[in-house]
Design an enzyme around this catalytic site. Structure first.
Site, PDB file in Angstrom:
ATOM      1  CD  GLU A   1     -11.205  -0.256  -1.809  1.00  7.67           C
ATOM      2  OE1 GLU A   1     -12.411   0.010  -1.845  1.00  7.67           O
ATOM      3  OE2 GLU A   1     -10.766  -1.383  -1.519  1.00  7.67           O
ATOM      4  CG  HIS A   2      -8.103   0.215   1.545  1.00 10.06           C
ATOM      5  ND1 HIS A   2      -9.134   0.887   2.139  1.00 10.06           N
ATOM      6  CD2 HIS A   2      -8.645  -0.909   1.020  1.00 10.06           C
ATOM      7  CE1 HIS A   2     -10.253   0.211   2.009  1.00 10.06           C
ATOM      8  NE2 HIS A   2      -9.981  -0.889   1.328  1.00 10.06           N
ATOM      9  N   GLY A   3      -4.787   3.442  -0.026  1.00  6.10           N
ATOM     10  CA  GLY A   3      -3.467   4.052   0.092  1.00  6.10           C
ATOM     11  C   GLY A   3      -3.362   5.252  -0.824  1.00  6.10           C
TER      12      GLY A   3
ATOM     13  NE  ARG B   1      -2.321  -0.698   3.586  1.00  9.67           N
ATOM     14  CZ  ARG B   1      -2.864  -0.204   4.679  1.00  9.67           C
ATOM     15  NH1 ARG B   1      -4.070   0.272   4.664  1.00  9.67           N
ATOM     16  NH2 ARG B   1      -2.194  -0.189   5.809  1.00  9.67           N
TER      17      ARG B   1
ATOM     18  CG  ASP C   1      -5.060  -1.615  -1.422  1.00  8.62           C
ATOM     19  OD1 ASP C   1      -5.905  -1.089  -2.175  1.00  8.62           O
ATOM     20  OD2 ASP C   1      -5.324  -1.953  -0.255  1.00  8.62           O
TER      21      ASP C   1
END
Length: 107
Positions: free
Chosen positions: A47-49, A23, A45
């Site tokens: 989406e979350h980073g 991430r 990732d």
């Protein structure tokens, strides 16, 4: 040129296939380091980073060169981003928050 998918090959052979999630990685050398550690795939990732698309694509290409499979999670329902990461070297995508067959077909 045929692109190998080492993770899929291991799974098809019934072998253990290990991966690691990224991430906050910012440089392409993470791919070679994770290959040296024995991982078969990278989970990149988006989406979350805060990793930018360009970095994810560069890491994907570096992973292919290192002999491991890059898989990228894109933010929810971002079809255009999913196609871009596939064009940029990812061998697979994860699309989160897909709850129905209709949503999956739309993606």
């Amino acid at each position: 040129m045929t692109v190998r998918n080492p993770a899929r090959e291991r799974l098809n052979n019934g072998e253990l296939c290990l991966g690691i999630g990224l991430r906050q990685a910012r440089t392409v050398d993470i791919a070679a380091a994770m290959a040296t550690c024995g991982f078969d795939w990278l989970f990149i990732d988006l989406e979350h980073g805060t990793m930018p698309l360009d970095t994810a694509m560069q890491i994907s290409v570096a992973a292919l060169t290192a002999g491991i499979s890059p898989v990228v999670r894109v933010p929810a329902r971002q079809y255009s981003l999913a196609t871009r990461v596939l064009d940029g070297g990812a061998l697979g995508i994860v699309v989160p928050h897909v709850d129905t067959a209709e949503e999956a077909r739309a993606m």
